[in-house]
Design an enzyme around this catalytic site. Structure first.
Site, PDB file in Angstrom:
ATOM      1  CE  LYS A   1     -14.039  -1.984 -16.203  1.00 36.58           C
ATOM      2  NZ  LYS A   1     -12.811  -1.228 -16.460  1.00 36.58           N
ATOM      3  CG  ASN A   2     -10.417  -1.729 -19.435  1.00 34.67           C
ATOM      4  OD1 ASN A   2     -11.480  -1.427 -18.880  1.00 34.67           O
ATOM      5  ND2 ASN A   2      -9.276  -1.846 -18.782  1.00 34.67           N
TER       6      ASN A   2
ATOM      7  CB  CYS B   1     -11.280   1.949  -9.653  1.00 35.49           C
ATOM      8  SG  CYS B   1     -12.251   0.476  -9.890  1.00 35.49           S
TER       9      CYS B   1
ATOM     10  NE  ARG C   1      -7.992   5.842 -12.962  1.00 31.88           N
ATOM     11  CZ  ARG C   1      -8.716   4.786 -13.324  1.00 31.88           C
ATOM     12  NH1 ARG C   1      -9.660   4.344 -12.566  1.00 31.88           N
ATOM     13  NH2 ARG C   1      -8.497   4.186 -14.475  1.00 31.88           N
TER      14      ARG C   1
ATOM     15  CG  ASP D   1      -6.319  -2.885 -15.086  1.00 31.35           C
ATOM     16  OD1 ASP D   1      -6.062  -1.935 -14.325  1.00 31.35           O
ATOM     17  OD2 ASP D   1      -6.982  -2.751 -16.127  1.00 31.35           O
TER      18      ASP D   1
ATOM     19  NE  ARG E   1     -16.751   0.219 -12.020  1.00 28.26           N
ATOM     20  CZ  ARG E   1     -15.781   1.103 -12.046  1.00 28.26           C
ATOM     21  NH1 ARG E   1     -15.216   1.468 -10.921  1.00 28.26           N
ATOM     22  NH2 ARG E   1     -15.376   1.645 -13.170  1.00 28.26           N
TER      23      ARG E   1
HETATM   24  C1  UD1 Z   1      -7.100   2.454 -18.619  1.00 35.61           C
HETATM   25  C2  UD1 Z   1      -7.890   1.251 -18.147  1.00 35.61           C
HETATM   26  C3  UD1 Z   1      -7.413   0.804 -16.788  1.00 35.61           C
HETATM   27  C4  UD1 Z   1      -5.917   0.548 -16.827  1.00 35.61           C
HETATM   28  C5  UD1 Z   1      -5.187   1.756 -17.378  1.00 35.61           C
HETATM   29  C6  UD1 Z   1      -3.695   1.514 -17.565  1.00 35.61           C
HETATM   30  C7  UD1 Z   1     -10.053   1.535 -19.165  1.00 35.61           C
HETATM   31  C8  UD1 Z   1     -11.494   1.818 -18.962  1.00 35.61           C
HETATM   32  N1  UD1 Z   1      -9.288   1.617 -18.070  1.00 35.61           N
HETATM   33  O1  UD1 Z   1      -7.352   3.507 -17.704  1.00 35.61           O
HETATM   34  O2  UD1 Z   1      -8.108  -0.377 -16.440  1.00 35.61           O
HETATM   35  O3  UD1 Z   1      -5.466   0.301 -15.521  1.00 35.61           O
HETATM   36  O4  UD1 Z   1      -5.721   2.125 -18.666  1.00 35.61           O
HETATM   37  O5  UD1 Z   1      -3.478   0.449 -18.425  1.00 35.61           O
HETATM   38  O6  UD1 Z   1      -9.618   1.215 -20.240  1.00 35.61           O
HETATM   39  N2  UD1 Z   1      -2.982  10.312 -16.403  1.00 35.61           N
HETATM   40  C9  UD1 Z   1      -2.759  11.641 -16.179  1.00 35.61           C
HETATM   41  N3  UD1 Z   1      -3.476  12.552 -16.907  1.00 35.61           N
HETATM   42  C10 UD1 Z   1      -4.389  12.171 -17.845  1.00 35.61           C
HETATM   43  C11 UD1 Z   1      -4.595  10.808 -18.073  1.00 35.61           C
HETATM   44  C12 UD1 Z   1      -3.887   9.879 -17.340  1.00 35.61           C
HETATM   45  O7  UD1 Z   1      -1.938  12.018 -15.344  1.00 35.61           O
HETATM   46  O8  UD1 Z   1      -5.005  13.056 -18.479  1.00 35.61           O
HETATM   47  C13 UD1 Z   1      -2.212   9.304 -15.630  1.00 35.61           C
HETATM   48  C14 UD1 Z   1      -3.112   8.448 -14.730  1.00 35.61           C
HETATM   49  O9  UD1 Z   1      -3.425   9.089 -13.533  1.00 35.61           O
HETATM   50  C15 UD1 Z   1      -2.254   7.225 -14.550  1.00 35.61           C
HETATM   51  C16 UD1 Z   1      -1.562   7.086 -15.908  1.00 35.61           C
HETATM   52  O10 UD1 Z   1      -1.629   8.366 -16.516  1.00 35.61           O
HETATM   53  O11 UD1 Z   1      -1.306   7.433 -13.548  1.00 35.61           O
HETATM   54  C17 UD1 Z   1      -2.184   6.037 -16.824  1.00 35.61           C
HETATM   55  O12 UD1 Z   1      -3.523   6.342 -17.048  1.00 35.61           O
HETATM   56  P1  UD1 Z   1      -4.306   5.932 -18.365  1.00 35.61           P
HETATM   57  O13 UD1 Z   1      -3.421   5.140 -19.264  1.00 35.61           O
HETATM   58  O14 UD1 Z   1      -4.936   7.156 -18.899  1.00 35.61           O
HETATM   59  O15 UD1 Z   1      -5.417   4.980 -17.781  1.00 35.61           O
HETATM   60  P2  UD1 Z   1      -6.958   5.004 -18.067  1.00 35.61           P
HETATM   61  O16 UD1 Z   1      -7.207   5.244 -19.511  1.00 35.61           O
HETATM   62  O17 UD1 Z   1      -7.642   5.851 -17.067  1.00 35.61           O
END
Ligand code: UD1
Length: 417
Positions: A22-23, A116, A121, A305, A397
């Protein structure tokens, strides 16, 4: 509401083939808009997040054909830069369209993304990083408007290796003028995959798989075909289900090289693991030990995850386990439902203290998010009697057909509408 019915207590035994990731697939769909032509994506999972991404692509003028697991996207003509709120709101990954649409059209308007409920986030890192490439943002009510007269390469430091922010910058940078350097890039396989995809289409990206990515802008990308890697989280879920039920499980088509931290953890639980090219065999007969301490980490650490599915396994392990969640601040929601089933899980800040109990008991529970839903499925397999899990749509999902797959492993599990 769609639900899953499980009669627990069965030892899982059998083999199952792992779906595409998925990701890894989601950002490829966004990346396809950078190619003024046809992109063919093989092994694309048939899950609702992909269906929502397809709706977004169609709404901006792309022609999409999804046959079996082969997805064909024709992005010759983009007719709109406004993404439909209806589909953007249901998934976090829609944020990835910002970088791709900026790369293609130099502008995009997008509703704040959903996804989710596993913490705040925010998207501050995405926006700050893109500003460094010359993007200007205006935020009105719930919509973000992004515009760039022209995108220019720059040096970008990410204070945390965010997967999504790294992917977004890469997508915006591949067609920008000059060179972009991302320091502190995420190293997750899902970042590596989107880089490999873009590289195959003609992008110049150095340092793939490391924390420093260097992207030299090119004038255009060419049409390509690409195959999505198998899903490491789905593979991990089924291994954990096998361990939880003290079963014997063979995974075909598994992303073996991406699963070191999980395989080590399974061995610590007492499982025996045998790995061959693309196959993982687990013998969970003695997988009953607790895990004194484990914390979620960025790749190659233990993935957040799989934290909830692991919690379900540890609920009946022999002794006390501690899980610390370091990536998302609100990812222990499933503990409440596991405790209703007879678990003894205590939460304090970002730690869960899990006292293993002899048995969980089946009952009606509700999935509130994707991976928590998968954890409840594992709990249902473990539990005495019948478990009904409502909220199947969350699980769909990310899992193409968790009922079909677990049936292959001998589970007594059915879907009901
Ligand atoms: C992706 C994955 C998700 C996985 C996560 C961490 C997808 C679609 N989703 O989510 O399944 O759990 O990586 O491996 O690929 N953060 C901020 N500001 C930002 C961006 C992120 O504070 O602008 C924080 C988030 O709230 C979180 C952390 O950084 O606490 C990690 O987030 P991130 O690595 O960005 O995860 P996703 O890309 O949303």
């Amino acid at each position: 509401m769609k639900s899953i019915d499980i009669t627990g207590g069965n030892t899982l035994c059998g083999e199952v083939s792992i779906q595409g990731s998925k990701n890894a697939a989601l950002p490829l769909l966004a990346a396809s808009v950078l190619i003024k032509g046809i992109t063919v994506i093989h092994n694309c999972p048939r899950i609702t997040d992909i269906f929502s991404m397809i709706k977004i692509l169609e709404s901006i003028g792309c022609k999409v054909r999804f046959t079996g697991h082969c997805l064909e996207i024709d992005a010759k003509d983009i007719t709109s830069t406004a993404l439909p709120a209806e589909y953007v709101k249901v998934m976090r990954s829609s944020i990835i369209f910002i970088g791709a649409m900026l790369g293609r059209e130099k502008e995009v308007s997008i509703h704040y993304p959903g996804g989710c409920v596993i913490g705040n986030r925010p998207i501050d890192m995405h926006l700050e990083a893109l500003k460094r490439l010359g993007v200007e943002f205006t935020e009105a009510e719930e919509t973000i408007q992004a515009k760039a007269g022209r995108l220019e390469g720059n040096e970008i430091f990410l204070p945390f290796p965010s997967v999504g922010a790294t992917q977004n910058v890469v997508l915006a940078a591949v067609l920008a003028k000059g060179t972009t350097v991302i320091k502190g890039a995420a190293k997750e396989p899902e970042v590596t995959e989107v880089c490999r995809f873009l590289q195959k289409a003609g992008a110049k990206i150095h340092g793939i798989g490391t924390e420093i990515l260097e992207i030299e802008g090119v004038p255009f990308l060419k049409e390509i075909e690409f195959t999505v890697v198998p899903d490491r989280i789905v593979a991990g879920t089924y291994l954990l289900a096998g361990a939880a039920t003290r079963g014997a499980v063979l995974l075909e088509n598994a992303p073996v090289g991406q699963m070191d931290s999980l395989l080590l953890m399974l061995k610590n639980l007492g499982a025996k693991i045998h790995v061959e090219k693309g196959q993982i065999f687990l013998n969970g007969e003695e997988a009953e030990r607790s895990i004194p301490f484990i914390e979620t980490r960025v790749y190659p650490g233990f993935p957040t995850d799989l934290q909830s599915p692991l919690m379900a396994v540890l609920a009946t392990a022999d002794g006390v386990s501690i899980i610390r969640e370091t990536i998302f601040e609100d990812r222990f929601r499933v503990a409440k439902e596991l405790n209703r089933m007879g678990g003894r899980i205590f939460l304090k800040e970002n730690q869960a203290l899990i006292y293993g109990v002899k048995k969980l008991k089946g009952m009606k529970v509700t999935a509130e998010e994707l991976r928590g839903g998968a954890a409840l499925v594992i709990a249902g397999l473990l539990a005495e009697g019948r478990t009904k899990i409502e909220g199947l749509s969350y699980i769909e999902r990310g899992y193409e057909d968790i009922v079909r797959d677990l049936k292959c492993l001998g589970a007594k599990i059915e879907k009901s509408e």
